[in-house]
Design an enzyme around this catalytic site. Sequence first.
Site, short mmCIF file in Angstrom:
data_model
loop_
_atom_site.label_atom_id
_atom_site.label_comp_id
_atom_site.label_asym_id
_atom_site.label_seq_id
_atom_site.Cartn_x
_atom_site.Cartn_y
_atom_site.Cartn_z
N SER A 124 0.84 -1.20 0.00
CA SER A 124 0.00 0.00 0.00
C SER A 124 0.88 1.26 0.00
O SER A 124 1.68 1.45 -0.90
CB SER A 124 -0.97 -0.04 1.19
OG SER A 124 -2.03 0.85 1.00
N ASP B 267 -9.62 -5.15 -5.08
CA ASP B 267 -9.12 -4.09 -4.19
C ASP B 267 -9.98 -2.83 -4.32
O ASP B 267 -10.12 -2.28 -5.40
CB ASP B 267 -7.66 -3.78 -4.54
CG ASP B 267 -6.93 -3.02 -3.45
OD1 ASP B 267 -7.54 -2.18 -2.79
OD2 ASP B 267 -5.72 -3.28 -3.27
N HIS C 60 -7.83 -5.54 -0.75
CA HIS C 60 -6.57 -4.88 -0.43
C HIS C 60 -5.68 -5.76 0.44
O HIS C 60 -4.46 -5.71 0.34
CB HIS C 60 -6.87 -3.54 0.27
CG HIS C 60 -5.72 -2.60 0.30
ND1 HIS C 60 -4.97 -2.28 -0.82
CD2 HIS C 60 -5.17 -1.88 1.32
CE1 HIS C 60 -4.03 -1.41 -0.50
NE2 HIS C 60 -4.12 -1.17 0.80
#
Length: 283
Positions: free
Chosen positions: A109, A235, A263
């Site tokens: 991320s 995601d 995610h």
Amino acid sequence: MEKLNAESMPGIIRAEYIEVEANLYLHITDAGEGRPVVLLPGWPLSDEMYEYQYNDLINNHFRVIGITLRGFGKSNKPYGAYNYDVHALDIKKVLSKLDIKDAVLCGFSMGGAIAIRFVSSDKGSHVSRLVLCGAAAPIWTQREDFPYNLPKSAVDELIELNNHDRPKLLSNFAKIFSATESSLNEGIGNWLNGIGLSASSYATARCLEALRDTDLRSDMAKITIPTLIMHGKKDKICSFDLAGQMKAGISNSNLIPFEKSGHSLFLEETHKFNAELIKFAGK
């Protein structure tokens, strides 16, 4: 019986905190022996998020180093800048102090975005392979020439919510963190929430600003080392469109979709995630 101490056990006792500025320490996990695999967490998590990667990496003869960014987890939480340059310099100082070379750098991320900024200027001094998982890159928010992921206004709303009700911000994120709200069990969800709550509110907001404003397209063009991109097809935080943009922007890259994941691919498809990371790191 001889008393055990650090001197009688050379190589076993390792630093848990690394000083990157005067009186500013980052928390790290440093375990195992072999080629270094360096793990950068995502917003607003810490190196604890990789709990279910550490053992597999250690058992497959890697040295694993998880680095918690300033402002999060057990790292110090100073007032000041929290842009990608600051984080990349912190990573540089940690790897230099540990004398790390030929490492595999894996960022999740926001950690993936920071990894791109770091590798674009590292010039091979510490890192020889890059892994981007669910990375918030090359841009987390939309532009006139980049119609992907979130509008900037959505991030402004997140910052406002952080400043008035941070637990609700984390709760809202938890609902979209995985493919479905029930993809992760309640215990894992509570564990992640606790890690998120350990961040400072100030760092949480400043990093949202960095996520909103930073464009890494020129950084990607400088990356020539082998790069593995792992990204969840479902995601909702960093859309799969971003993975395609990273694949197009990094010349020596390979994309592996995670069909069942949102995610949190490192928890939703842990076995596949660990296996692909270990295979790539072993090349």
